[in-house]
Scaffold this motif. Sequence first.
Motif, short mmCIF file in Angstrom:
data_model
loop_
_atom_site.label_atom_id
_atom_site.label_comp_id
_atom_site.label_asym_id
_atom_site.label_seq_id
_atom_site.Cartn_x
_atom_site.Cartn_y
_atom_site.Cartn_z
N LEU A 199 0.82 -1.22 0.00
CA LEU A 199 0.00 0.00 0.00
C LEU A 199 0.85 1.27 0.00
N ASP A 200 2.18 1.09 0.07
CA ASP A 200 3.12 2.22 0.10
C ASP A 200 2.73 3.23 1.19
N CYS A 201 2.66 2.73 2.42
CA CYS A 201 2.25 3.60 3.53
C CYS A 201 3.04 3.23 4.78
N ASN A 202 2.98 4.08 5.81
CA ASN A 202 3.62 3.73 7.07
C ASN A 202 2.63 2.95 7.95
N ILE A 203 3.09 2.52 9.14
CA ILE A 203 2.27 1.62 9.96
C ILE A 203 0.99 2.32 10.46
N LYS A 204 1.11 3.59 10.82
CA LYS A 204 -0.10 4.31 11.29
C LYS A 204 -1.13 4.39 10.17
N GLU A 205 -0.66 4.75 8.98
CA GLU A 205 -1.61 4.86 7.85
C GLU A 205 -2.27 3.50 7.58
N LEU A 206 -1.48 2.42 7.71
CA LEU A 206 -2.05 1.08 7.50
C LEU A 206 -3.14 0.79 8.53
N PHE A 207 -2.85 1.08 9.80
CA PHE A 207 -3.81 0.74 10.86
C PHE A 207 -5.02 1.68 10.87
N ALA A 210 -9.88 1.19 6.76
CA ALA A 210 -11.10 0.53 7.25
C ALA A 210 -10.97 -1.00 7.20
N GLN A 211 -10.13 -1.49 6.29
CA GLN A 211 -10.04 -2.95 6.06
C GLN A 211 -9.05 -3.65 7.00
N ILE A 212 -8.36 -2.89 7.88
CA ILE A 212 -7.23 -3.49 8.60
C ILE A 212 -7.62 -4.68 9.47
N ASP A 213 -8.78 -4.61 10.16
CA ASP A 213 -9.13 -5.72 11.05
C ASP A 213 -9.34 -7.01 10.26
N GLU A 214 -10.02 -6.87 9.13
CA GLU A 214 -10.29 -8.07 8.32
C GLU A 214 -8.98 -8.63 7.74
N ILE A 240 -3.39 -10.24 17.29
CA ILE A 240 -3.85 -9.00 16.65
C ILE A 240 -3.74 -7.82 17.64
N ASN A 241 -4.05 -8.06 18.90
CA ASN A 241 -3.90 -6.99 19.90
C ASN A 241 -2.42 -6.61 20.06
N TYR A 242 -1.54 -7.63 19.99
CA TYR A 242 -0.09 -7.38 20.05
C TYR A 242 0.33 -6.48 18.87
N LEU A 243 -0.21 -6.76 17.68
CA LEU A 243 0.11 -5.95 16.50
C LEU A 243 -0.36 -4.50 16.70
N LYS A 244 -1.56 -4.37 17.26
CA LYS A 244 -2.10 -3.02 17.48
C LYS A 244 -1.21 -2.24 18.45
N GLY A 245 -0.70 -2.94 19.47
CA GLY A 245 0.20 -2.31 20.46
C GLY A 245 1.46 -1.79 19.76
N ILE A 246 2.01 -2.59 18.85
CA ILE A 246 3.22 -2.16 18.12
C ILE A 246 2.88 -0.95 17.26
N ALA A 247 1.73 -1.03 16.58
CA ALA A 247 1.34 0.07 15.67
C ALA A 247 1.21 1.38 16.44
N GLU A 248 0.71 1.30 17.67
CA GLU A 248 0.58 2.53 18.46
C GLU A 248 1.94 3.13 18.81
N LYS A 249 2.93 2.23 19.02
CA LYS A 249 4.26 2.71 19.44
C LYS A 249 5.10 3.24 18.27
N VAL A 250 5.02 2.57 17.12
CA VAL A 250 5.95 2.92 16.01
C VAL A 250 5.20 3.27 14.72
N GLY A 251 4.06 3.97 14.88
CA GLY A 251 3.19 4.26 13.74
C GLY A 251 3.88 4.96 12.57
N GLY A 252 4.83 5.83 12.86
CA GLY A 252 5.46 6.61 11.78
C GLY A 252 6.49 5.82 10.98
#
Length: 307
Positions: A199-207, A210-214, A240-252
């Motif tokens: 998707l050529d995006c960073n982790i915050k943009e990915l999370f 709308a489709q991220i959970d699926e 999946i919760n572990y992934l969300k935790g990482i995304a919150e820390k290193v979103g950029g």
Amino acid sequence: MKIAIAGSGALGCGFGYMMQKGGNDVTLLDFWDEHINTIKENGLSVTVNGKEDTINISIGKPEEIKDTFDTIFIFTKSMGLRHMLEEIKHTLTEDTKVVCLLNGLGHANTISEYIPKKNIIMGTTVWTGGLDAPGKTHFMGEGPVEVQNSDENEEEGTRQVVQMMADCGLNGVYSSNVHFTTWRKACVNGTMNALCSLLDCNIKELFDVAQIDELNQGIVSEFSRVAETEGVTLDVEETINYLKGIAEKVGGHYPSMHQDLKNKRPTEIDFLNGMVAKESERRGFEAPYSKQITQLIHAKEDILGIK
Ligand code: NAD
């Protein structure tokens, strides 16, 4: 300890630097002429957590090395592992420990074709690094580096390696279940790395899509089913919760696979989603997410002219 770093890119240089500064006798092994010659002429420049330093360190191609080593850390990309194992055969004694901290799946099996089980140390690291130019890298983190011997009766030698890393500020930890840690890290790479690259995006943009959970649910379920066949239980919701935790820390952050494509370097997709797709097919499971993500990343490599 007499140590070789087999594959001295971003992480290899970072680990090599830390271990030499910690008083060990370190030799970097690599195949990249420009990188080798720069380090021979100007030393190795590493910026660790923002602090820059340059050191003299021994470096050469594996074929030039006459020494043997107590411990060899492998830091190739996944697709370079087998070639490196072939090239370092002559530097091994019957007690040389080989440490593998690569991302990806299936490496223990490849290494066991070359190294006795008692000498194989598998692990994961959350340190990160990047190559700024030949001979110049950056390295960031505070650990841990979790490792475990492949033979449960051979803890002692591995604990010495753990202590050596701890003494060098690398935060070595003896893991009681590195297989689980490896699979969980593969889920991080199989979701964030692959999807940010496509998707050529960073982790915050990915999370934020709308489709991220699926997408996460689909990918992690496929990884979890193959992990189960290897005796590793990956709870899908917990992962999946572990992934969300990482995304919150290193979103950029842009994951390394994204950077590989940007730098026109091949990705490790065949050892992540590709491995899950292949294993699923072999076992008669459906794994559409893994299969299509692998095809799309390879298509992207083709478009970019990456061999
Ligand atoms: P890297 O690409 O920096 O280096 C791997 C090898 O490729 C080295 O031998 C290096 O010299 C060579 N190489 C790199 N650029 C080159 C170029 N332009 N021309 C010729 N050769 C070149 O790999 P890395 O980032 O150190 O990763 C090693 C392993 O560790 C991988 O499995 C990776 O997934 C894993 N890992 C990396 C990080 C990270 O932050 N870099 C974090 C955790 C795990």
